[in-house]
Write an enzyme that holds these catalytic residues in place. Structure first.
Site, PDB file in Angstrom:
ATOM      1  N   CYS A   1     -36.542 -30.797 -63.474  1.00  0.00           N
ATOM      2  CA  CYS A   1     -37.724 -31.237 -64.240  1.00  0.00           C
ATOM      3  C   CYS A   1     -38.302 -31.501 -62.679  1.00  0.00           C
ATOM      4  CB  CYS A   1     -37.366 -32.305 -64.668  1.00  0.00           C
ATOM      5  SG  CYS A   1     -36.278 -34.145 -63.809  1.00  0.00           S
TER       6      CYS A   1
ATOM      7  N   CYS B   1     -36.565 -34.495 -60.498  1.00  0.00           N
ATOM      8  CA  CYS B   1     -35.154 -33.170 -59.768  1.00  0.00           C
ATOM      9  C   CYS B   1     -36.299 -32.303 -58.948  1.00  0.00           C
ATOM     10  CB  CYS B   1     -34.767 -32.270 -60.484  1.00  0.00           C
ATOM     11  SG  CYS B   1     -34.138 -33.061 -62.526  1.00  0.00           S
TER      12      CYS B   1
END
Length: 86
Positions: A18, A21
């Site tokens: 994501c 991240c």
């Protein structure tokens, strides 16, 4: 980034990919480069490996198998402190 056999420490960034991240990985890579430490940075997307490391929420960061951050994006200064202490 060094190969694990050459690196003095292992920094793992846990997350499925994501935006948060990716931001965590970017911050960690910048901190490792800035610190000049001999570290391998490895992105971990495998959920079984995350569970084995005790990660319940992502993004997460571990240095030398010690989980230091989970469920939030760390500040670069914070990561630099972890690298100094490792």
């Amino acid at each position: 980034m060094k190969k694990q056999s050459e690196a003095a420490m292992l920094v793992r960034v846990f997350g499925p990919g994501c935006a948060r991240c990716a931001e965590t990985e970017r911050i960690v890579l910048e901190a490792v480069e800035e610190s000049g430490c001999n570290a391998e940075v490895r992105k971990v997307t495998d959920f079984r490996e995350m569970m084995a490391a005790g990660v319940l929420t992502t993004p997460a960061v571990a240095v030398n198998d010690t989980l230091l951050c989970s469920g939030r994006v760390p500040e670069k200064e914070e990561v630099l402190d972890w690298l100094r202490r490792a």
